[in-house]
Structure formats: structure tokens, C-alpha cells
Design a protein around this motif. Sequence first.
Motif, short mmCIF file in Angstrom:
data_model
loop_
_atom_site.label_atom_id
_atom_site.label_comp_id
_atom_site.label_asym_id
_atom_site.label_seq_id
_atom_site.Cartn_x
_atom_site.Cartn_y
_atom_site.Cartn_z
N UNK A 312 -13.14 -7.72 8.59
CA UNK A 312 -13.87 -6.51 8.22
C UNK A 312 -15.17 -6.35 9.01
N UNK A 313 -15.23 -6.95 10.18
CA UNK A 313 -16.40 -6.80 11.04
C UNK A 313 -15.95 -6.33 12.41
N UNK A 367 -3.51 -5.26 5.04
CA UNK A 367 -3.67 -5.11 3.60
C UNK A 367 -2.32 -5.27 2.91
N UNK A 368 -2.41 -5.50 1.60
CA UNK A 368 -1.23 -5.55 0.74
C UNK A 368 -1.29 -4.37 -0.21
N UNK A 376 -0.93 4.22 -10.14
CA UNK A 376 -1.52 4.61 -8.86
C UNK A 376 -1.33 3.48 -7.84
N UNK A 377 -1.41 3.85 -6.56
CA UNK A 377 -1.23 2.88 -5.48
C UNK A 377 -2.58 2.44 -4.95
N UNK A 378 -2.74 1.12 -4.80
CA UNK A 378 -3.99 0.57 -4.28
C UNK A 378 -3.70 -0.31 -3.06
N UNK A 379 -4.72 -0.50 -2.24
CA UNK A 379 -4.61 -1.38 -1.08
C UNK A 379 -5.61 -2.53 -1.23
N UNK A 380 -5.11 -3.74 -1.06
CA UNK A 380 -5.95 -4.92 -1.09
C UNK A 380 -6.11 -5.42 0.35
N UNK A 383 -9.63 -10.14 3.84
CA UNK A 383 -10.96 -10.44 4.38
C UNK A 383 -10.87 -11.27 5.65
N UNK A 384 -9.88 -12.15 5.71
CA UNK A 384 -9.75 -13.03 6.87
C UNK A 384 -8.33 -12.98 7.39
N UNK A 385 -8.21 -13.21 8.70
CA UNK A 385 -6.91 -13.16 9.35
C UNK A 385 -6.80 -14.34 10.32
#
Length: 434
Positions: A312-313, A367-368, A376-380, A383-385
Motif C-alpha cells: 500500500x505504498x 485483495x480478497x 454486500x460485497x467487500x474487498x480485503x 497489506x504485504x505481498x
Amino acid sequence: ISAAKRGAGYLASLRVQMRRLASITFADRLNPVFLAAQPILIGLLVGWVAEDFVLRLFMCIVATLWFGCSNGAQQIVRERPIFRRERVCGLGLNAYVQSKYLFLGAITTLQALALLIITQATALTVRPYERPLAEYHERLAEILHPEAATTDIVIDDDFLAVGEGEAAPVAEPAPEAKKSGPPLSLHLLAWASTFFEARQNLLDTAESAPEAVWRVFALTSGLKILALLLTAVVGVAIGLAISALVETSTQSVMWVPLILIPQILFGGVVLKRAELSPGGRVVSYLSPSYSCQRLIDVSNLHGLAVPLLSNQTKIPIFLTAGEKERVDWTLAGKSYTETYDKLSPVNTSWQNLTVVPAAVGEHRHDYTQFETSTGSTRKLFQDTVSVRNDVLYRKGTRFLNTAPAQRSLLALTLWTAACYGVTLVGLLIRQKGK
């Protein structure tokens, strides 16, 4: 009679010039005291203040450049009348300049080594490792010298011939074999790698290539020392070039900060390579501090496995996998605790050597997708890959690329040669009083 015939010869002139330098330097008792006080005071301050290992070594690079420039900047300009008289008597230019390179280079090298030792000793005293040396040594010994557990059982010969109604003899464990323990060399390796802050380099290497551990340690420690030695030589070379070109000692003193301040800005630590503009990167490539820092960066990363990457940077941040940094504080009588992803101790070196500046920020936010209880649909977002498009290596890849160090060695050699040439030209111009 030619100057060559009037002169005492190259080696004789070299010895005479170096003896005179030593006599002048140590004639005043305060001179050696001041030369020794410089690395001691700066080392104590840097080791005390700088928590980041990469920043500490970079400050050592900058300080060594300053030592070299200061030692050389007034050497030629203040003795120009003497130089002119001795040139008439056959003093060779190379013997004159090389005597200063050798003597001042040796003085600055000793200052650089003292600076490194004092800085690291202070830092490790003020901020010791979270994992004690004994625990690290034990872990290293487990990997490099695993001891097989003794499970043999001594069985009495009569055990195989037990009659009906007779009690079987009890098997007795074999006497415990005396353990030899890890060799002394491993103790020395654990201590030395702690001093050079190469613990993780050796652990990552030991996990996959235990036979390469000593080679990795030799390169990680050797490059750090070599970087400081070359910095000392380049600093002296720059100082002598300044001294050969200026008119007065005052001018030489004024030129030193003008040379050193850009070395701080373009060295690759205050501003990482990915944070510089394209033009700024070109300037940094031409700066000796950048080449010295590249040697340090390679030494910091050699043998290490690429850690997790932030997702996320814009500019990649390298994280110590699985470790969190805990922060506790009190506000208005209430206690609070937060945990944050822990940066890699050599995050700056990772950014300088493995990030592609032209592709910075070119990565997807993985994201998942899931449905909430309300439908409702959410995206998680992750943070790290383990991989980003703007990073050269995937997570877990060991860094073994020494090409940046080789290019830096070439650049520093060219810097020294160029300064040597400028010094000779300056002396030729000034030897007739022009």
C-alpha cells in the motif's frame, strides 16, 4: 643539467617527503591529539544518536570524506614556495604527490577504522540486539554443526536367553557421549557477525547454503572495511586536488564544505535512489559518496533473503516477515498499545539496490473479495505481498548480486585517478608562480 639528474631519485625523494610530512604533522603535540579526537568524538555521537545501521555507516562514509578532504586541502597550497624551490633542485612531481597520498591516506585510513569501531561499539552498547549473542550463537551452531541425538541402548546378552518365569533384564541406556560443542571459529564468527550486523545474512545463508556462510561473512565485512578505506583515499585525493588549484589556504578551507554537502544529498541515504529525479540520479551516479554507499549496500544485503514487501505504498518498503514492532504509551491516564509492521533493518539498502526507479508504484493492490452478513460485497486488501512489479526479486530470493560493488570500485578508481591528474596539472601551473 636536467631535473632528473639533479634529483635524488624517486624512492629517495619519496622517503624524504614522507619523513618531512611526519615531522611537520607531529611537531605540534596537539596535531595527533586532534587527529585522534575526531573519530572518537564523532563515533560516540553517531553510535549514540543513529539507531538505523545503514544511516550509521553512511555517516561514517561522510565523516571519512571530511577527514580526507580536511587532511589534504591545505597540504600543497601552504608549502607552494618550498615546492617551487625543490622543483628547481630536481624534485619529481610523482614523488611529491604520491608521498602525500601515502602518508595522508594512512592517517585517514586509521581515522576511518577507529571511527567504525567506536561507532559500532557505542551503538551495540546503547542498543543491544533483542536476541542475545548466546542465543544467536546456539542457533548458528544448530544449523552449521547439528549434533545427532544418541538413542543407542545397551542390551545385556542374557536378555535374549530368558527362561520361562524369569524376569527379563532391564535395558540400560548407553552412557552419554561427551559433546565436543561447536568449534572456536564459530564463536568468533558469531561475535564478528554481530559487530558488523550481519547476523541475518549468515542465518539466511546457513538455511540454504551452509557451505557459503564464511564466504558471505568475508564479503559482508570486507566490503564495509573496503568502502571506508576507499573513501579515505578518495577524500585525500579530492583534498589534494583542491589544494593544488586554489590560491590561498582560506580558499581551500572554503571549498571543503562545498564539495561535501552534495555528497550527503546524493549519497543514497538522505534521499533513496527511487526518490531522486532522473537528473538527480545522474548526479548521484557521479558522486563518490554514492559509490561508497553502494559498496555498503551490497555488503548489507549479500546473502539475505528478500523480505516481505509493502503493498500500500508507492515506493516499496521491505518488512521483516512475521515480526511486529510494539509501541506502548499513556494518554490522559489510559494505557494504549499498537503493533506495526517492522521494517527491515536494511530497508534503505533494499530500496537502493532492488527497486526499479522507472517502475516505482506500478503494482496492483491484491485483495480478497467477500460478502458481508448484509449481502454486500467487500474487498480485503493485502497489506504485504511477496512480489511487486517495481522490485527486481521475489520474496525469499537470496541477494547475491555483486555487480553494483564492482561498478562502484571502478568509479572510485576513476575518481582517484582524475583527482591525481588534476593535482599534477595544478602543480605544473603553479610551479612557475602563475
